[in-house]
Motif scaffolding. Structure first.
Motif, short mmCIF file in Angstrom:
data_model
loop_
_atom_site.label_atom_id
_atom_site.label_comp_id
_atom_site.label_asym_id
_atom_site.label_seq_id
_atom_site.Cartn_x
_atom_site.Cartn_y
_atom_site.Cartn_z
N THR A 1 96.17 9.78 114.07
CA THR A 1 95.61 11.05 114.47
C THR A 1 96.20 11.47 115.82
N ALA A 2 95.97 12.72 116.15
CA ALA A 2 96.54 13.27 117.39
C ALA A 2 95.96 12.58 118.62
N GLY A 3 94.68 12.26 118.62
CA GLY A 3 94.04 11.61 119.77
C GLY A 3 94.62 10.23 120.02
N GLU A 4 94.88 9.47 118.97
CA GLU A 4 95.45 8.13 119.12
C GLU A 4 96.89 8.22 119.63
N GLU A 5 97.64 9.20 119.12
CA GLU A 5 99.02 9.37 119.57
C GLU A 5 99.08 9.75 121.05
N GLU A 6 98.15 10.60 121.49
CA GLU A 6 98.11 10.99 122.90
C GLU A 6 97.75 9.79 123.79
N GLN A 7 96.81 8.97 123.33
CA GLN A 7 96.42 7.78 124.08
C GLN A 7 97.58 6.80 124.17
N GLU A 8 98.30 6.64 123.07
CA GLU A 8 99.44 5.73 123.06
C GLU A 8 100.55 6.24 123.99
N LEU A 9 100.81 7.54 123.96
CA LEU A 9 101.81 8.13 124.84
C LEU A 9 101.39 7.97 126.30
N ALA A 10 100.12 8.21 126.60
CA ALA A 10 99.62 8.07 127.97
C ALA A 10 99.76 6.62 128.44
N ALA A 11 99.47 5.65 127.57
CA ALA A 11 99.60 4.24 127.94
C ALA A 11 101.05 3.89 128.21
N GLU A 12 101.98 4.41 127.40
CA GLU A 12 103.41 4.16 127.61
C GLU A 12 103.88 4.76 128.94
#
Length: 102
Positions: free
Chosen positions: A1-12
């Protein structure tokens, strides 16, 4: 989902930022936690070309916070630099686990 992708990008992005080697001259040195200090005593020649006359590293968590130039009666022609330190010094509330004069 978009929320998980944003969280993953933020963590990276956060990991990349934390691993980046930033120049100390621009960004300053890294900060330690409360009660953690790294101090160094450096005596410099204030006249002419600046150079270190003597350097003394202090033990971990010894904070240098006072200085005095003194002469002793038994050696009146010599001047000494005394540095007061606090062990495990915390600024607020102000407390420490001991002190020393170097």
């Amino acid at each position: 989902t978009a929320g998980e992708e944003e969280q993953e990008l933020a963590a990276e992005m956060a990991a990349a930022f934390l691993n980046e080697d930033l120049p100390e001259s621009t960004f300053g040195s890294s900060k330690a936690g409360s009660g953690m200090w790294a101090s160094l005593i450096r005596i410099v020649d204030p006249v002419g070309e600046p150079k270190s006359l003597q350097v003394a590293s202090l033990e971990q968590n010894d904070a240098a916070f006072s200085l005095a130039l003194v002469r002793f009666a038994c050696r009146p022609n010599e001047q000494y630099v005394l540095v007061g330190t606090g062990k495990d010094l915390k600024l607020s509330p102000r407390c420490c686990n001991g002190g020393a004069i170097h």
